[in-house]
Design a protein around this motif. Structure first.
Motif, PDB file in Angstrom:
ATOM      1  N   LEU A  99      -8.553   1.192  -7.198  1.00 15.40           N
ATOM      2  CA  LEU A  99      -9.568   0.497  -6.405  1.00 15.40           C
ATOM      3  C   LEU A  99     -10.923   0.540  -7.107  1.00 15.40           C
ATOM      4  CD1 LEU A  99      -9.947  -0.924  -3.634  1.00 15.40           C
ATOM      5  CD2 LEU A  99     -10.624   1.309  -2.739  1.00 15.40           C
ATOM      6  N   ILE A 105      -5.106  -2.951  -4.313  1.00 15.29           N
ATOM      7  CA  ILE A 105      -4.187  -1.949  -3.772  1.00 15.29           C
ATOM      8  C   ILE A 105      -3.715  -2.427  -2.408  1.00 15.29           C
ATOM      9  CG2 ILE A 105      -5.279  -0.048  -5.043  1.00 15.29           C
ATOM     10  CD1 ILE A 105      -6.461   0.911  -2.345  1.00 15.29           C
ATOM     11  N   LYS A 110      -5.274   1.481   1.332  1.00 17.43           N
ATOM     12  CA  LYS A 110      -6.676   1.403   1.766  1.00 17.43           C
ATOM     13  C   LYS A 110      -6.874   2.179   3.057  1.00 17.43           C
ATOM     14  CE  LYS A 110      -8.200  -2.893  -0.311  1.00 17.43           C
ATOM     15  NZ  LYS A 110      -8.592  -4.288  -0.086  1.00 17.43           N
ATOM     16  N   ALA A 117     -12.281   4.306   0.930  1.00 18.92           N
ATOM     17  CA  ALA A 117     -11.974   2.920   0.559  1.00 18.92           C
ATOM     18  C   ALA A 117     -13.241   2.116   0.259  1.00 18.92           C
ATOM     19  CB  ALA A 117     -11.151   2.239   1.654  1.00 18.92           C
ATOM     20  N   GLY A 120     -14.603   1.424  -3.417  1.00 19.38           N
ATOM     21  CA  GLY A 120     -14.087   0.377  -4.291  1.00 19.38           C
ATOM     22  C   GLY A 120     -15.178  -0.541  -4.812  1.00 19.38           C
TER      23      GLY A 120
END
Length: 147
Positions: A99, A105, A110, A117, A120
């Protein structure tokens, strides 16, 4: 989610985790697995400690010094990986690293990354990728040593 909302969420979560990092221990326990990684590019240092009991990561904590991104990411990493099986932790770590490199992904990964997350977005800032991934690489090193 709109770009402005994502940017606000990113800033809020990163600042929250950096200001009050979860699982931060000034003195790491000495009875578990430990690793220290240093990012010479910006001077970040992360010390990670954890125990592996019956194939599960426990008592995951960290300390160190560095930029807001490295400290926030380490905090998010402890929330994400503590209590996970070693296999699940490896999958989450690889998902996080992908990520941060801008690779897609799965939605399942996630969700498993929880707050992490939002990191990213560092893919847009290549110089910050090492900051965001330092703590995750530390746990990956420990897991690889255990194989």
């Amino acid at each position: 989610m709109g770009l402005a909302n994502l940017s606000f969420l990113y800033k809020t979560l990163v600042l929250e985790h950096a200001k009050s990092p979860h699982h931060y221990e000034a003195n790491l326990p000495t009875n578990g697995h430990q690793v220290t990684l240093h990012n010479p590019t910006c001077g970040d240092t992360i010390n990670v400690s954890l125990q592996i009991k019956d194939g599960y990561l426990n008592d995951l904590c960290f300390n160190g010094s560095g930029c807001t991104i490295s400290q926030a990411s380490a905090s998010m990493m402890t929330d994400t990986l503590d209590g996970k099986s070693a296999d699940d932790a490896q999958k989450l770590i690889q998902g996080f690293l992908n990520l941060c490199m801008g690779k897609p992904i799965s939605d399942e990964l996630k969700q498993g990354l929880r707050d992490a997350a939002v990191m990213g977005t560092v893919a847009e800032f290549p110089a910050r990728i090492k900051c965001a991934t330092l703590a995750w690489h530390a746990v990956q090193d420990i897991l690889n040593q255990q194989k």
